[in-house]
Design a protein around this motif. Sequence first.
Motif, short mmCIF file in Angstrom:
data_model
loop_
_atom_site.label_atom_id
_atom_site.label_comp_id
_atom_site.label_asym_id
_atom_site.label_seq_id
_atom_site.Cartn_x
_atom_site.Cartn_y
_atom_site.Cartn_z
N UNK A 166 -58.86 -0.40 26.29
CA UNK A 166 -58.26 -0.98 27.49
C UNK A 166 -59.20 -0.69 28.66
N UNK A 167 -59.02 -1.36 29.80
CA UNK A 167 -59.88 -1.09 30.95
C UNK A 167 -59.87 0.40 31.32
N UNK A 168 -61.05 0.93 31.65
CA UNK A 168 -61.21 2.34 31.95
C UNK A 168 -61.86 2.48 33.33
N UNK A 169 -61.16 3.12 34.27
CA UNK A 169 -61.65 3.27 35.64
C UNK A 169 -62.35 4.63 35.78
N UNK A 170 -63.66 4.58 36.13
CA UNK A 170 -64.49 5.78 36.19
C UNK A 170 -64.88 6.07 37.64
N UNK A 171 -64.40 7.15 38.22
CA UNK A 171 -64.69 7.48 39.62
C UNK A 171 -66.18 7.62 39.93
N UNK A 172 -66.95 8.15 38.98
CA UNK A 172 -68.39 8.29 39.19
C UNK A 172 -69.02 6.94 39.53
N UNK A 213 -60.38 6.47 44.56
CA UNK A 213 -59.86 6.10 43.24
C UNK A 213 -58.48 5.46 43.37
N UNK A 214 -57.61 6.06 44.18
CA UNK A 214 -56.24 5.56 44.33
C UNK A 214 -56.22 4.17 44.94
N UNK A 215 -57.08 3.92 45.91
CA UNK A 215 -57.13 2.60 46.54
C UNK A 215 -57.58 1.53 45.54
N UNK A 216 -58.61 1.84 44.76
CA UNK A 216 -59.09 0.88 43.75
C UNK A 216 -58.04 0.68 42.66
N UNK A 217 -57.40 1.75 42.26
CA UNK A 217 -56.32 1.65 41.26
C UNK A 217 -55.22 0.73 41.76
N UNK A 218 -54.87 0.86 43.02
CA UNK A 218 -53.83 0.02 43.60
C UNK A 218 -54.22 -1.45 43.56
N UNK A 219 -55.49 -1.76 43.79
CA UNK A 219 -55.97 -3.14 43.70
C UNK A 219 -55.83 -3.68 42.28
N UNK A 220 -56.07 -2.83 41.31
CA UNK A 220 -56.06 -3.28 39.92
C UNK A 220 -54.64 -3.52 39.39
#
Length: 221
Positions: free
Chosen positions: A107-113, A212-219
């Motif tokens: 599944x999509x994986x969000x990497x902070x780095x 990370x939280x802001x990008x997660x919210x967009x997704x």
Amino acid sequence: MTRIGLVTIGQSPRDDLISEIRTFVPNSVSIVQAGALDQLSSGEITSHCPVVPEKTLVTQLADGSEVRVDKDFVHTCLQQTVHSLEREVELIGLLCSGTFPDLVCKVPLLLPYQLLKGCLPALSLSGRWGVLVPSSDQTQPMQAEVEGWGIRAVVKAVSPYTESEYLGEAVCSLIENDVSAILLNCFGYTLGMKATVQMTTYRPVISVRSLFAHVLAELVA
């Protein structure tokens, strides 16, 4: 999306961290927590101390204690955790800004780095970035990493778990080095800490937690 997984490199639950991220994510989205070290005893964890300083990761256990573990060991545990979690969620987010070899995920994986690698060079500064990391063992590797992105930086260490009372001192040290913006490069730094740094320095501050939280919210919106 209705169900996402958030994985810490330590042990879950990390309600101190998840509660802040939760404020960015719609209530209709369920969050499943998991930790790379969840199935290990404290003895098993402490037996995997960093082999060399540049392999140091700092995280928190379920009892709230801070622990330093070897990055290669954590990577193996992370891969196992991702595989076990990917069957029950639609997206997985890693709650660590450290760099790891590719993690395999269905599944999509969000990497902070990767977020930081794209975000920091996007901001043109007259001066240097000031970067806070949780361990002195990480200052030199982090310096080399951001310089590899074409960024000038000053890196200082202060643990968000055991040295939060020294945060102001570390920030003052960055200001003395004439930095133009500051990065809080650990998920342990809270949004309250970010606000304190902003009020103290009057400079732009990026927290990897809130980025990370802001990008997660967009997704997931």
